[in-house]
Write a protein that holds these residues in place. Sequence first.
Motif, PDB file in Angstrom:
ATOM      1  N   LYS A   1      -4.709  -7.245  -1.899  1.00 33.80           N
ATOM      2  CA  LYS A   1      -3.264  -7.270  -1.645  1.00 33.80           C
ATOM      3  C   LYS A   1      -2.574  -8.535  -2.137  1.00 33.80           C
ATOM      4  CE  LYS A   1      -4.072  -8.710   3.147  1.00 33.80           C
ATOM      5  NZ  LYS A   1      -4.006  -8.260   4.538  1.00 33.80           N
TER       6      LYS A   1
ATOM      7  N   ASP B   1     -12.562   3.375  -0.386  1.00 33.82           N
ATOM      8  CA  ASP B   1     -11.539   3.475   0.655  1.00 33.82           C
ATOM      9  C   ASP B   1     -10.314   2.650   0.253  1.00 33.82           C
ATOM     10  OD1 ASP B   1      -9.917   3.221   2.898  1.00 33.82           O
ATOM     11  OD2 ASP B   1     -11.595   3.072   4.301  1.00 33.82           O
ATOM     12  N   PRO B   2      -9.149   3.309   0.025  1.00 27.64           N
ATOM     13  CA  PRO B   2      -7.964   2.573  -0.430  1.00 27.64           C
ATOM     14  C   PRO B   2      -7.486   1.496   0.533  1.00 27.64           C
ATOM     15  CG  PRO B   2      -7.438   4.877   0.071  1.00 27.64           C
ATOM     16  CD  PRO B   2      -8.916   4.753   0.089  1.00 27.64           C
ATOM     17  N   GLU B   3      -7.734   1.664   1.845  1.00 19.99           N
ATOM     18  CA  GLU B   3      -7.317   0.631   2.796  1.00 19.99           C
ATOM     19  C   GLU B   3      -8.177  -0.623   2.658  1.00 19.99           C
ATOM     20  OE1 GLU B   3      -6.758   1.957   6.766  1.00 19.99           O
ATOM     21  OE2 GLU B   3      -5.361   3.552   6.201  1.00 19.99           O
TER      22      GLU B   3
ATOM     23  N   TYR C   1      -6.974  -2.346  -0.429  1.00 13.24           N
ATOM     24  CA  TYR C   1      -5.748  -3.097  -0.155  1.00 13.24           C
ATOM     25  C   TYR C   1      -6.068  -4.426   0.532  1.00 13.24           C
ATOM     26  CZ  TYR C   1      -1.198  -4.348   1.730  1.00 13.24           C
ATOM     27  OH  TYR C   1      -0.055  -5.040   2.041  1.00 13.24           O
TER      28      TYR C   1
ATOM     29  N   TYR D   1     -11.605   4.110  -8.357  1.00 14.33           N
ATOM     30  CA  TYR D   1     -10.280   3.484  -8.428  1.00 14.33           C
ATOM     31  C   TYR D   1     -10.247   2.499  -9.595  1.00 14.33           C
ATOM     32  CZ  TYR D   1      -7.772   5.228  -4.349  1.00 14.33           C
ATOM     33  OH  TYR D   1      -7.069   6.027  -3.479  1.00 14.33           O
TER      34      TYR D   1
ATOM     35  N   TYR E   1      -5.014   2.097  -8.658  1.00 21.20           N
ATOM     36  CA  TYR E   1      -4.637   3.507  -8.532  1.00 21.20           C
ATOM     37  C   TYR E   1      -5.872   4.397  -8.625  1.00 21.20           C
ATOM     38  CZ  TYR E   1      -5.369   3.547 -13.532  1.00 21.20           C
ATOM     39  OH  TYR E   1      -5.957   3.437 -14.766  1.00 21.20           O
TER      40      TYR E   1
ATOM     41  N   LEU F   1       0.873  -1.178   0.000  1.00 26.72           N
ATOM     42  CA  LEU F   1       0.000   0.000   0.000  1.00 26.72           C
ATOM     43  C   LEU F   1       0.907   1.224   0.000  1.00 26.72           C
ATOM     44  CD1 LEU F   1      -2.923   1.111   0.175  1.00 26.72           C
ATOM     45  CD2 LEU F   1      -2.663   1.093   2.673  1.00 26.72           C
TER      46      LEU F   1
ATOM     47  N   ASP G   1      -2.552   4.538  -2.598  1.00 29.42           N
ATOM     48  CA  ASP G   1      -3.508   5.258  -1.753  1.00 29.42           C
ATOM     49  C   ASP G   1      -3.425   6.737  -2.112  1.00 29.42           C
ATOM     50  OD1 ASP G   1      -4.901   6.601   0.186  1.00 29.42           O
ATOM     51  OD2 ASP G   1      -3.912   5.649   1.889  1.00 29.42           O
TER      52      ASP G   1
ATOM     53  N   ARG H   1       1.222   5.310  -0.277  1.00 30.13           N
ATOM     54  CA  ARG H   1       0.518   6.596  -0.182  1.00 30.13           C
ATOM     55  C   ARG H   1       1.178   7.612  -1.102  1.00 30.13           C
ATOM     56  NH1 ARG H   1      -3.278   9.896  -0.021  1.00 30.13           N
ATOM     57  NH2 ARG H   1      -3.802  11.145   1.791  1.00 30.13           N
TER      58      ARG H   1
END
Length: 207
Positions: A166, A157-159, A162, A36, A30, A2, A174, A4
């Motif tokens: 992942k 939400d990028p988290e 991930y 995204y 991305y 991940l 992120d 940032r």
Amino acid sequence: MLLRIYPENPNPKAIEQVVSVLKKGGLIIYPTDTIYGIGCDITNHKAYEKLCQLKRIKPEKANFSFVCHDLSHISDYIKPIDTAAFRVLKKALPGPFTFIFEANNNVPKLISSSKKTVGIRVPDNNIAREIVRQLGNPVISASIRDESDEILEYFTDPELIYDEFKDRVDIVVDGGFGDNMASTVVDCTSGDFNILREGKGDLNAFI
């Protein structure tokens, strides 16, 4: 991983890291100016096949977009367009649109084998455009959906992205929370602007 990256002023070393992964045949997730995206280097056939496998679609039936850096980048992959169409693109891009044009011979054969058109995007997002600029050719890209959420449909939400991806991609960038509305898709192959999907962009403002 991940990673940032701040969209206002993307860190060149972080962008280089992403580009390096793309050049080695990796997949990235991305941010764009809409939702995204997940993508790979357009010139890497193995990466393209991995992307199709992840999206559970046969390569010859895939309908992905080319994410480009600017208008001159677009002209490398489409047949010549008239002045009126160019003026609209110049006003609308960068922006939340996918424009479909007739593909030219520069489009890799694996991608163009079953269709003669290509969807082009120039997102209004510094991270996406810097990745493509440093890479030197388009990122072939698809949206990522949240199959567990029937209301939002798209991950924002990028988290969470991930956590979900992942083990299937090499880098999740992120760039902050994404939108949950896709781009407006416009078919330009007939010489007119035919909207196939209403999305975030309002084309009427530019015609």
